[in-house]
Write a protein that holds these residues in place. Structure first.
Motif, PDB file in Angstrom:
ATOM      1  N   LYS A 133      32.535 -41.275  -1.723  1.00  0.00           N
ATOM      2  CA  LYS A 133      33.847 -40.637  -1.754  1.00  0.00           C
ATOM      3  C   LYS A 133      34.720 -41.277  -2.839  1.00  0.00           C
ATOM      4  O   LYS A 133      34.821 -42.502  -2.921  1.00  0.00           O
ATOM      5  N   ASN A 134      35.289 -40.445  -3.689  1.00  0.00           N
ATOM      6  CA  ASN A 134      36.197 -40.863  -4.770  1.00  0.00           C
ATOM      7  C   ASN A 134      35.531 -41.711  -5.859  1.00  0.00           C
ATOM      8  O   ASN A 134      36.221 -42.373  -6.617  1.00  0.00           O
ATOM      9  N   ILE A 135      34.218 -41.697  -5.936  1.00  0.00           N
ATOM     10  CA  ILE A 135      33.512 -42.438  -6.985  1.00  0.00           C
ATOM     11  C   ILE A 135      33.284 -41.503  -8.168  1.00  0.00           C
ATOM     12  O   ILE A 135      32.777 -40.401  -8.007  1.00  0.00           O
ATOM     13  N   LYS A 136      33.662 -41.964  -9.334  1.00  0.00           N
ATOM     14  CA  LYS A 136      33.449 -41.211 -10.573  1.00  0.00           C
ATOM     15  C   LYS A 136      32.358 -41.930 -11.363  1.00  0.00           C
ATOM     16  O   LYS A 136      32.524 -43.080 -11.759  1.00  0.00           O
ATOM     17  N   LEU A 137      31.255 -41.261 -11.571  1.00  0.00           N
ATOM     18  CA  LEU A 137      30.150 -41.839 -12.327  1.00  0.00           C
ATOM     19  C   LEU A 137      30.152 -41.313 -13.753  1.00  0.00           C
ATOM     20  O   LEU A 137      30.660 -40.231 -14.023  1.00  0.00           O
ATOM     21  N   LYS A 138      29.551 -42.078 -14.640  1.00  0.00           N
ATOM     22  CA  LYS A 138      29.384 -41.644 -16.021  1.00  0.00           C
ATOM     23  C   LYS A 138      28.166 -40.722 -16.101  1.00  0.00           C
ATOM     24  O   LYS A 138      27.282 -40.771 -15.239  1.00  0.00           O
ATOM     25  N   SER A 139      28.112 -39.927 -17.138  1.00  0.00           N
ATOM     26  CA  SER A 139      27.003 -38.987 -17.279  1.00  0.00           C
ATOM     27  C   SER A 139      25.657 -39.680 -17.482  1.00  0.00           C
ATOM     28  O   SER A 139      24.613 -39.076 -17.259  1.00  0.00           O
ATOM     29  N   GLN A 146      24.651 -42.374 -15.759  1.00  0.00           N
ATOM     30  CA  GLN A 146      24.287 -43.114 -14.551  1.00  0.00           C
ATOM     31  C   GLN A 146      23.486 -42.206 -13.622  1.00  0.00           C
ATOM     32  O   GLN A 146      23.668 -40.992 -13.611  1.00  0.00           O
ATOM     33  N   TRP A 197      29.271 -50.453  -9.464  1.00  0.00           N
ATOM     34  CA  TRP A 197      29.471 -49.104  -9.999  1.00  0.00           C
ATOM     35  C   TRP A 197      29.318 -49.044 -11.519  1.00  0.00           C
ATOM     36  O   TRP A 197      29.321 -47.970 -12.092  1.00  0.00           O
ATOM     37  N   LYS A 253      32.976 -53.119  -7.328  1.00  0.00           N
ATOM     38  CA  LYS A 253      33.412 -52.667  -8.648  1.00  0.00           C
ATOM     39  C   LYS A 253      32.322 -52.922  -9.690  1.00  0.00           C
ATOM     40  O   LYS A 253      32.029 -52.058 -10.516  1.00  0.00           O
TER      41      LYS A 253
END
Length: 78
Positions: free
Chosen positions: A62-68, A70, A43, A40
């Motif tokens: 898989k299923n990871i949401k990154l910020k713009s 990163q 990320w 956690k």
């Protein structure tokens, strides 16, 4: 800037990436044995370095949401 290394305990991670990136600031390192909390925290890194086999990348992301703001860098796809 915070660098995160996935696979940082392997040869490329510990012998190349960790020593190099430690000169720039904080480095977070995870691998298969890391806790959910360590993952956690990773990320949240500004740069995320992948020092893992290519076939593991889809499983890890898989299923990871990154910020713009990163960036992920794959350093050792094989």
């Amino acid at each position: 800037m915070i660098n995160g290394i996935i696979g940082g305990k392997g040869d490329i991670g510990k012998n190349l990436l960790v020593p190099l990136l430690s000169r720039l600031g904080e480095v977070k390192v995870v691998d298969k044995t890391s806790t959910a909390e360590e993952w956690k925290n990773l990320w949240q890194s500004d740069l995320i370095w992948l020092a893992i086999p290519r076939d593991e990348v889809p499983k890890i992301l898989k299923n990871i949401k990154l910020k713009s703001n990163q960036l992920i860098i794959d350093v050792c796809s094989i």
